[in-house]
Write an enzyme that holds these catalytic residues in place. Structure first.
Site, mmCIF file in Angstrom:
data_model
loop_
_atom_site.group_PDB
_atom_site.id
_atom_site.type_symbol
_atom_site.label_atom_id
_atom_site.label_comp_id
_atom_site.label_asym_id
_atom_site.label_seq_id
_atom_site.Cartn_x
_atom_site.Cartn_y
_atom_site.Cartn_z
ATOM 1 N N TYR A 62 2.131 118.378 -49.142
ATOM 2 C CA TYR A 62 2.450 119.582 -48.364
ATOM 3 C C TYR A 62 3.255 120.598 -49.180
ATOM 4 O O TYR A 62 3.155 121.797 -48.923
ATOM 5 C CB TYR A 62 3.154 119.204 -47.050
ATOM 6 C CG TYR A 62 2.181 118.568 -46.084
ATOM 7 C CD1 TYR A 62 1.250 119.336 -45.394
ATOM 8 C CD2 TYR A 62 2.137 117.191 -45.902
ATOM 9 C CE1 TYR A 62 0.320 118.764 -44.542
ATOM 10 C CE2 TYR A 62 1.210 116.599 -45.048
ATOM 11 C CZ TYR A 62 0.303 117.396 -44.373
ATOM 12 O OH TYR A 62 -0.627 116.817 -43.539
ATOM 13 N N ARG A 65 0.667 122.704 -50.715
ATOM 14 C CA ARG A 65 0.067 123.604 -49.709
ATOM 15 C C ARG A 65 1.017 124.772 -49.431
ATOM 16 O O ARG A 65 0.616 125.905 -49.327
ATOM 17 C CB ARG A 65 -0.184 122.862 -48.388
ATOM 18 C CG ARG A 65 -0.877 121.536 -48.452
ATOM 19 C CD ARG A 65 -2.381 121.683 -48.353
ATOM 20 N NE ARG A 65 -2.979 121.985 -49.629
ATOM 21 C CZ ARG A 65 -3.160 121.093 -50.616
ATOM 22 N NH1 ARG A 65 -2.784 119.849 -50.498
ATOM 23 N NH2 ARG A 65 -3.730 121.451 -51.746
ATOM 24 N N GLN A 95 -5.366 126.085 -35.128
ATOM 25 C CA GLN A 95 -5.184 124.730 -35.663
ATOM 26 C C GLN A 95 -4.550 124.830 -37.043
ATOM 27 O O GLN A 95 -4.228 123.819 -37.654
ATOM 28 C CB GLN A 95 -6.537 124.024 -35.773
ATOM 29 C CG GLN A 95 -7.224 123.800 -34.434
ATOM 30 C CD GLN A 95 -8.674 123.379 -34.609
ATOM 31 O OE1 GLN A 95 -8.959 122.221 -34.878
ATOM 32 N NE2 GLN A 95 -9.592 124.307 -34.467
ATOM 33 N N ASN A 96 -4.414 126.053 -37.540
ATOM 34 C CA ASN A 96 -3.919 126.240 -38.908
ATOM 35 C C ASN A 96 -2.404 126.144 -38.967
ATOM 36 O O ASN A 96 -1.699 126.570 -38.051
ATOM 37 C CB ASN A 96 -4.367 127.596 -39.464
ATOM 38 C CG ASN A 96 -5.875 127.681 -39.542
ATOM 39 O OD1 ASN A 96 -6.554 126.666 -39.474
ATOM 40 N ND2 ASN A 96 -6.397 128.887 -39.674
ATOM 41 N N ASP A 98 -0.833 127.585 -41.502
ATOM 42 C CA ASP A 98 -0.370 128.751 -42.256
ATOM 43 C C ASP A 98 0.175 129.809 -41.294
ATOM 44 O O ASP A 98 0.061 129.674 -40.071
ATOM 45 C CB ASP A 98 -1.500 129.311 -43.148
ATOM 46 C CG ASP A 98 -2.679 129.887 -42.347
ATOM 47 O OD1 ASP A 98 -2.439 130.693 -41.431
ATOM 48 O OD2 ASP A 98 -3.846 129.533 -42.656
ATOM 49 N N HIS A 113 -1.229 122.482 -34.456
ATOM 50 C CA HIS A 113 -0.999 121.389 -35.417
ATOM 51 C C HIS A 113 0.247 121.599 -36.272
ATOM 52 O O HIS A 113 0.358 121.017 -37.348
ATOM 53 C CB HIS A 113 -2.244 121.213 -36.310
ATOM 54 C CG HIS A 113 -3.437 120.710 -35.563
ATOM 55 N ND1 HIS A 113 -4.728 120.804 -36.027
ATOM 56 C CD2 HIS A 113 -3.524 120.085 -34.342
ATOM 57 C CE1 HIS A 113 -5.554 120.265 -35.143
ATOM 58 N NE2 HIS A 113 -4.856 119.836 -34.113
ATOM 59 N N THR A 179 -13.870 127.039 -37.345
ATOM 60 C CA THR A 179 -13.492 125.636 -37.111
ATOM 61 C C THR A 179 -14.740 124.782 -36.931
ATOM 62 O O THR A 179 -15.705 125.217 -36.300
ATOM 63 C CB THR A 179 -12.549 125.468 -35.901
ATOM 64 O OG1 THR A 179 -12.430 124.066 -35.589
ATOM 65 C CG2 THR A 179 -13.016 126.204 -34.662
ATOM 66 N N SER A 180 -14.689 123.567 -37.485
ATOM 67 C CA SER A 180 -15.831 122.660 -37.382
ATOM 68 C C SER A 180 -15.874 121.977 -36.016
ATOM 69 O O SER A 180 -16.822 121.250 -35.721
ATOM 70 C CB SER A 180 -15.763 121.608 -38.488
ATOM 71 O OG SER A 180 -14.592 120.829 -38.333
HETATM 72 P P1 OAD Z 1 -12.625 122.153 -41.045
HETATM 73 O O1 OAD Z 1 -12.437 122.069 -42.516
HETATM 74 O O2 OAD Z 1 -13.000 120.920 -40.319
HETATM 75 O O3 OAD Z 1 -13.747 123.230 -40.733
HETATM 76 C C1 OAD Z 1 -13.719 124.491 -41.349
HETATM 77 C C2 OAD Z 1 -14.771 125.363 -40.743
HETATM 78 O O4 OAD Z 1 -14.662 126.636 -41.353
HETATM 79 C C3 OAD Z 1 -16.216 124.866 -40.967
HETATM 80 O O5 OAD Z 1 -16.937 124.913 -39.749
HETATM 81 C C4 OAD Z 1 -16.765 125.866 -41.992
HETATM 82 O O6 OAD Z 1 -18.164 126.118 -41.809
HETATM 83 C C5 OAD Z 1 -15.956 127.102 -41.659
HETATM 84 N N1 OAD Z 1 -15.831 128.071 -42.754
HETATM 85 C C6 OAD Z 1 -15.875 127.885 -44.090
HETATM 86 N N2 OAD Z 1 -15.724 129.061 -44.734
HETATM 87 C C7 OAD Z 1 -15.588 130.014 -43.783
HETATM 88 C C8 OAD Z 1 -15.396 131.429 -43.796
HETATM 89 N N3 OAD Z 1 -15.314 132.123 -44.931
HETATM 90 N N4 OAD Z 1 -15.304 132.059 -42.616
HETATM 91 C C9 OAD Z 1 -15.370 131.393 -41.441
HETATM 92 N N5 OAD Z 1 -15.556 130.067 -41.370
HETATM 93 C C10 OAD Z 1 -15.663 129.386 -42.522
HETATM 94 O O7 OAD Z 1 -11.297 122.813 -40.458
HETATM 95 P P2 OAD Z 1 -10.744 122.803 -38.949
HETATM 96 O O8 OAD Z 1 -11.857 122.841 -37.973
HETATM 97 O O9 OAD Z 1 -9.702 123.847 -38.863
HETATM 98 O O10 OAD Z 1 -5.650 119.004 -38.851
HETATM 99 O O11 OAD Z 1 -10.070 121.381 -38.919
HETATM 100 C C11 OAD Z 1 -9.328 120.995 -37.797
HETATM 101 C C12 OAD Z 1 -8.183 120.135 -38.194
HETATM 102 O O12 OAD Z 1 -8.621 119.085 -39.055
HETATM 103 C C13 OAD Z 1 -7.132 120.833 -39.041
HETATM 104 O O13 OAD Z 1 -6.215 121.548 -38.249
HETATM 105 C C14 OAD Z 1 -6.477 119.716 -39.766
HETATM 106 C C15 OAD Z 1 -7.697 118.934 -40.149
HETATM 107 O O14 OAD Z 1 -7.547 117.595 -40.387
HETATM 108 C C16 OAD Z 1 -4.532 118.413 -39.277
HETATM 109 O O15 OAD Z 1 -4.184 118.403 -40.441
HETATM 110 C C17 OAD Z 1 -3.753 117.771 -38.185
#
Ligand code: OAD
Length: 238
Positions: A62, A65, A95-96, A98, A113, A179-180
């Protein structure tokens, strides 16, 4: 004498953002190719068990980060969400960890988070302080316990969930961005959007989002270009 008020759109927007919105600022996502979880074992660096086993490894993860966060800037997608506040009441649920939404100018940001720029006692979760530098093994809380990042790790409760669910249940328009939708309970929040007339989902590789009452309109683009298009639509419909 009463003054004429400037027009305010009373439709409430709630944004659910994930790592993808910060990708174009230079912050890695978690699950994309070369994402953070490709090079790190989640259980080692993002769980209470990992921290108990090797706190230094977790602090360093971290610390890197945090250092990076202090070098990057909000991008156009963050900026457009901040500009949208001139037209709509907006709450961001992110969920970010930052602070790019805040730096862009959004006033109502809920961190589901946790936050990288805060630290807390590893013993007392209510002892939370602003923290912009590295957390080291000699940084102790007043009770003598090691400080840790103010991050919700896997296996831990999500204290802000109920507040987030309440916010999204009041939304007229929901914007899901970058978000995925893989991590629960965050991904389940969308089911609380029972009043929403529109749900937009901006992501270049969108997941399938099932909503029980309305269909989700997908904008399969990066956060910046997707937000440019959506911003124009939302402004023109006022
Ligand atoms: P993920 O890494 O799972 O998903 C990122 C998403 O962003 C994917 O769907 C990509 O297609 C999309 N992406 C990539 N580049 C992009 C761009 N330029 N513009 C828009 N979208 C783009 O991240 P999160 O869904 O945020 O939790 O993950 C959720 C949680 O999992 C996080 O908060 C973290 C992680 O483990 C903890 O650490 C507790």
């Amino acid at each position: 004498m009463p003054k004429i008020q400037s027009p305010v759109n009373m439709k409430k927007i709630v944004v659910l953002s994930g790592a993808g919105i910060s990708a174009e600022s230079g912050i890695k996502t978690f699950r994309d190719a070369h994402g953070l979880w490709e090079g790190h074992d989640i259980t080692e660096v993002a769980s209470p068990e990992g921290f108990a086993k090797n706190p230094e490894l977790v602090l360093n993860f971290y610390n890197l980060r945090r250092r990076q966060l202090l070098e990057v800037q909000p991008n156009l997608a963050h900026q457009l969400l901040a500009d949208l506040e001139q037209y709509y009441p907006i709450n961001i649920i992110t969920q970010n960890v930052d602070d790019l939404h805040e730096r862009a100018g959004n006033k109502n940001v809920l961190h589901l988070h946790g936050e990288l720029l805060k630290a807390r006692s590893s013993k007392n979760e209510n002892y939370v302080v602003e923290w912009h530098s590295d957390i080291n093994m000699n940084n102790l809380c007043p009770d003598g316990y090691l400080m840790r990042p103010h991050i919700v790790w896997f296996g831990e409760a999500v204290p802000e969930f109920d507040r987030a669910a309440d916010l999204i249940s009041q939304a007229d328009i929901v914007i899901v961005i970058g978000t995925s939708m893989q991590v629960y309970p965050a991904a389940g929040l969308i089911q609380y959007a029972t009043k929403a007339e529109n749900i937009f989902y901006i992501d270049p590789k969108p997941a399938y989002i099932h909503h029980t009452t309305i269909s989700v309109e997908t904008i399969a683009e990066k956060a910046t270009t997707g937000m440019e298009k959506l911003f124009k639509r939302l402004i023109s419909s006022i």
